[in-house]
Design an enzyme around this catalytic site. Structure first.
Site, short mmCIF file in Angstrom:
data_model
loop_
_atom_site.label_atom_id
_atom_site.label_comp_id
_atom_site.label_asym_id
_atom_site.label_seq_id
_atom_site.Cartn_x
_atom_site.Cartn_y
_atom_site.Cartn_z
N GLU A 118 16.71 39.36 48.90
CA GLU A 118 17.10 40.63 48.30
C GLU A 118 16.68 40.65 46.84
O GLU A 118 16.77 39.65 46.14
CB GLU A 118 18.61 40.84 48.42
N CYS A 132 16.16 41.73 39.21
CA CYS A 132 16.54 40.35 39.50
C CYS A 132 15.78 39.89 40.73
O CYS A 132 15.84 40.52 41.79
CB CYS A 132 18.04 40.26 39.74
N CYS A 139 19.57 27.76 48.88
CA CYS A 139 19.87 27.04 47.65
C CYS A 139 20.43 25.67 47.99
O CYS A 139 21.06 25.49 49.03
CB CYS A 139 20.88 27.84 46.82
N CYS A 143 27.21 25.25 44.10
CA CYS A 143 28.21 25.50 43.06
C CYS A 143 29.49 26.01 43.71
O CYS A 143 29.44 26.92 44.54
CB CYS A 143 27.68 26.50 42.04
N CYS A 146 30.42 29.77 43.82
CA CYS A 146 29.38 30.70 44.27
C CYS A 146 29.23 30.62 45.78
O CYS A 146 28.71 29.64 46.31
CB CYS A 146 28.06 30.38 43.59
N CYS A 368 27.74 40.16 41.89
CA CYS A 368 27.63 38.71 41.85
C CYS A 368 28.59 38.06 42.84
O CYS A 368 29.78 38.30 42.81
CB CYS A 368 27.93 38.22 40.44
#
Length: 403
Positions: A118, A132, A139, A143, A146, A368
Site C-alpha cells: 500500500e 509514503c 518486515c 516492534c 506495531c 499508523c
C-alpha cells in the site's frame, strides 16, 4: 516390490516442454547509467547512440509518465518496436483505491502474484503533499507496539516497484509532466512496509531515479528515509543518497527500547546515537527527525522527555510525537492528550521542534498501525504497512525552505 520405469516406449518425437518466457526488464527501475548499459547489452541501441536514447526514454517514463513505448514520438518506430520486445514500462495492477474524507489517498498495488503493498498520499504535508512508500513486503523487526510490523518478510521490493508507487500516485493526481506547476506531490518518505536499510541498494537506485531532474525531479532534501537503527548502514545511506534521515526511536534507555524496538539489542542506543552524529551532511539545514510514539505509562513521563533532550543534545534534530493507535491484542494504550502536550512542552522549551501529528486517513484504514489488523479482515494477502502519522511528522513547516 520394486518397479522399474521402462523409458524405451517413450516416443522420441514427443514435443519438448514449452520454454518459459523470460520476464521483461522494467526500465522504470533503472538509473540513467543503468539504462544506457541495458540498451547496449540488449542490442536494441548501438553504443554511440545509447546515451542520447537513454535520456529520451528516461524523460518519457519519468517526466511525461508514458506507459508504453509507442507513445515515444521522438524515438524511431523500429526502435520502439524492438524496445517493446525486450523491455516493459507498464504500471503494476492497482487492486484498490480509496480516498479519505480528509483527502488522504490510499492505493493497494499488486506488483506480482502474492506481492502487494500500500502507498498513501497525504495532502497538505511538507511543501504541498507527501507520499509514503514501502521498501519491502513484510518486515523482520517485530516492534512490539506495531501490529503491521509483525508480518513476516516476503521479499525486498525492486527499484522499479518502489518507483512504481510514485508513478501510480502521479497518475492519479494528474501530475504529468513532472514540471507541472502547483504540483501536489512534493515529498517522498520511506516509512511504509519494511526496513529500508535492509534493502538499501534498491532504495538508493529508486532515490536516484526519483530525484533526477530529467524525470520526476523531487529534491533529495524532500526525500526522507526512516530506519529503526541499522547503524552500519547509516553512513552509506547518507553518502549514496543524500536523503534526509528519520530514526524510529521511541525510548531513551536500552532496557525499554529492547522491548519496543528489538533491533536495539543488536545496535544499542549509544551505538545508534554515535552513528547519527556521524551521518553525512547532518546540519541545521538537514536535521534528523526522531520518531517517538506516545505510549501511556510507558515512555510518556516528564522525566522521559528530559532524558530525550539529554540524549539528543547537540544533534540538529526535530522530534515527531506520534499518538499511538491501539490495535486488537495490543498491550499498549495511547497517552492522554494532556500528557502528550506536557511532553512536547519540555522538548519545545529545550529548543526542539516537536509537532504532535494527528493520524490521517483513519476512515479508509490508513492510519499508523491500523493497516494490518483491519485490512486482513478485508483482504487475505494482508502484506501491508504504512506509518502515516510518522510520515507527516518529518515534514515540518520549515521544510518549505528546502531547495
Amino acid at each position: 516390490m520394486s518397479v522399474t520405469l521402462d523409458l524405451s516406449r517413450v516416443s522420441s518425437d514427443a514435443a519438448p516442454a514449452a520454454p518459459v518466457a523470460k520476464p521483461l526488464v522494467n526500465l522504470s527501475g533503472l538509473t540513467r547509467p543503468q539504462l544506457i548499459a541495458a540498451l547496449v547489452e540488449s542490442g536494441v541501441v548501438e553504443h554511440g547512440k545509447a546515451k542520447m536514447r537513454a535520456t529520451q526514454i528516461f524523460r518519457w517514463m519519468h517526466h511525461r509518465g508514458v506507459t508504453d513505448f509507442a507513445s515515444m514520438s521522438d524515438v524511431a518506430k523500429e526502435t520502439r518496436a524492438r524496445l517493446a520486445e525486450a523491455f516493459t514500462i507498464a504500471r503494476p495492477e492497482i487492486v484498490e483505491r480509496q480516498v479519505s474524507q480528509d483527502g488522504t489517498r490510499k492505493w493497494l498495488i499488486r506488483m506480482a502474484p502474492g506481492i502487494e503493498v500500500e502507498s498513501v498520499f497525504i495532502p497538505g504535508v511538507g511543501r504541498a503533499g507527501a507520499l509514503c512508500v514501502s521498501s519491502q513486503v513484510g518486515c523482520t523487526l517485530n516492534c512490539s507496539f506495531c501490529h503491521t510490523g509483525t508480518q513476516p518478510l516476503v521479499r525486498n521490493l525492486t527499484a522499479a516497484e518502489i518507483v512504481a508507487q510514485v508513478q501510480v500516485a502521479k497518475d492519479d493526481l494528474g501530475e504529468w509532466p513532472s514540471d507541472k506547476e502547483d504540483r501536489q506531490l512534493s515529498n517522498i518518505v520511506f516509512m511504509g512496509m519494511g526496513e529500508p536499510l535492509y534493502n538499501l541498494g534498491q532504495v538508493a537506485d529508486a532515490i536516484e531515479i526519483i530525484s533526477d531532474n530529467e524525470g520526476i525531479g523531487i529534491s533529495r532534501r524532500r526525500i526522507t528515509v526512516s530506519t529503526s537503527g541499522v547503524v552500519p548502514m547509516l553512513e552509506k545511506l547518507g553518502s549514496t543518497t543524500q536523503a534526509m534521515l528519520a530514526i524510529s526511536l521511541h525510548a531513551t534507555n536500552d532496557a525499554l527500547r529492547d522491548v519496543l524496538v528489538p533491533l536495539n539489542k543488536k545496535y544499542p542506543i549509544a551505538e545508534l546515537m554515535a552513528g547519527i552524529r556521524a551521518y553525512p551532511g547532518l546540519s541545521n539545514a538537514r536535521r534528523v527527525t526522531f520518531e517517538y510514539v506516545m505510549l501511556k505509562g510507558v515512555n510518556d513521563s516528564p522525566p522521559e522527555a528530559r532524558a530525550l533532550v539529554n540524549l539528543i543534545k547537540g544533534i540538529p534534530a526535530k522530534i515527531n510525537l506520534i499518538p499511538f493507535n491501539p490495535w486488537p491484542g495490543s498491550d499498549y494504550q495511547c497517552s492522554d492528550w494532556a500528557t502528550i502536550e506536557a511532553f512536547a512542552a519540555i522538548l519545545n522549551k529545550a529548543g526542539y521542534s516537536s509537532p504532535i501529528r494527528t493520524p490521517r486517513g483513519r476512515d479508509i484504514l490508513a492510519a499508523c498501525g491500523q493497516l494490518k489488523s483491519e485490512s486482513e479482515k478485508v483482504r487475505a494477502s494482508a502484506l501491508r504497512k504504512l506509518s502515516l502519522a510518522a510520515m507527516a511528522g518529518v515534514l515540518s513547516e520549515d521544510d518549505d525552505e528546502a531547495a
